[in-house]
Design a protein around this motif. Sequence first.
Motif, mmCIF file in Angstrom:
data_model
loop_
_atom_site.group_PDB
_atom_site.id
_atom_site.type_symbol
_atom_site.label_atom_id
_atom_site.label_comp_id
_atom_site.label_asym_id
_atom_site.label_seq_id
_atom_site.Cartn_x
_atom_site.Cartn_y
_atom_site.Cartn_z
ATOM 1 N N THR A 138 -24.438 -42.747 7.801
ATOM 2 C CA THR A 138 -23.311 -41.846 7.547
ATOM 3 C C THR A 138 -22.059 -42.620 7.148
ATOM 4 O OG1 THR A 138 -24.175 -40.215 9.108
ATOM 5 C CG2 THR A 138 -21.837 -40.076 8.570
ATOM 6 N N ARG A 141 -22.418 -44.051 3.629
ATOM 7 C CA ARG A 141 -22.168 -43.014 2.629
ATOM 8 C C ARG A 141 -20.665 -42.771 2.473
ATOM 9 N NH1 ARG A 141 -23.821 -39.324 -1.594
ATOM 10 N NH2 ARG A 141 -22.047 -37.899 -1.682
ATOM 11 N N GLU A 145 -18.359 -43.191 -0.911
ATOM 12 C CA GLU A 145 -17.474 -42.139 -1.405
ATOM 13 C C GLU A 145 -16.075 -42.696 -1.681
ATOM 14 O OE1 GLU A 145 -17.703 -39.129 1.593
ATOM 15 O OE2 GLU A 145 -19.699 -38.447 0.970
ATOM 16 N N TYR A 176 -28.270 -49.343 -2.272
ATOM 17 C CA TYR A 176 -28.238 -48.132 -1.450
ATOM 18 C C TYR A 176 -29.647 -47.657 -1.094
ATOM 19 C CZ TYR A 176 -29.212 -45.806 -5.925
ATOM 20 O OH TYR A 176 -29.782 -45.420 -7.119
ATOM 21 N N VAL A 181 -29.266 -44.737 1.696
ATOM 22 C CA VAL A 181 -28.008 -44.003 1.585
ATOM 23 C C VAL A 181 -27.993 -43.298 0.226
ATOM 24 C CG1 VAL A 181 -25.491 -44.156 1.558
ATOM 25 C CG2 VAL A 181 -26.825 -45.680 3.031
ATOM 26 N N SER A 182 -27.763 -42.015 0.228
ATOM 27 C CA SER A 182 -27.753 -41.254 -1.018
ATOM 28 C C SER A 182 -26.485 -41.538 -1.830
ATOM 29 C CB SER A 182 -27.824 -39.755 -0.721
ATOM 30 O OG SER A 182 -27.614 -38.994 -1.897
ATOM 31 N N VAL A 183 -26.661 -41.595 -3.153
ATOM 32 C CA VAL A 183 -25.498 -41.681 -4.041
ATOM 33 C C VAL A 183 -25.371 -40.419 -4.886
ATOM 34 C CG1 VAL A 183 -25.465 -44.201 -4.104
ATOM 35 C CG2 VAL A 183 -26.821 -42.940 -5.802
#
Length: 233
Positions: A138, A141, A145, A176, A181-183
């Motif tokens: 989290t 991510r 951002e 990532y 971890v999502s991009v």
Amino acid sequence: MTRPDIVLYTANTMNGWKPLIFLHEAQIDYELVPIDFGKKEQKAPDYLRLNPNGRIPTIVDRGADDFAVFESGAILWYLAEKYDRFLSHDPKERSETLQWLMFQMGGIGPMMGQAMFFQRIAKPNGDEVPYAIDRYVTESRRLLEVLDTRLAGREWLVGDAMSIADIATYPWARSYFWATVSVDGLPNLQAWFDRIDAMPRVQEALQLPEPRPSAFGKGDTEAAAAENAARFR
């Protein structure tokens, strides 16, 4: 035959790629000394005399009386000043570059590193900690951002050209996949990836000391993950 000034001790890790990217993109001759973690070469007495922390990377500058520099961020700053590359002369831009370099060193690197550790090493070795995984994924991510916001309307993290802040951040943020971890929904970050992905010398550097495509979601990632975890079993 003249020997190059810079001797680089490194391995194919996110921190280990940083000086390789700098040296290749700047087209600077150097001597590469791969460090084998399996043999614990980073803990050998001769290496510890150069890097008391027993980590990679480390450089030795033969052109400065064999001066040794450890810690990847410090190495990038040293190389930038030595070769006058990837670091603006403008005081404000230099400060901004240092700020974003520290953002990587103090945030993206440690957080994504822990996300990788708890998922790629601890979990497959029978020590799954869901709270830690959620915490680090989290936070990673969130930091991506921040990068995406910074890159809105600009091509590079600082100024109008690649700097050591970009060089330091790219191998971590670009991995990532390895941190799971999502991009998704981060178009500015993904465009920045695309720009650096398209740089041949950067991609050349990422093949050293040996290729590790699994870090970027390529190749047989399951086998690579299993092999990676087994090293710590």
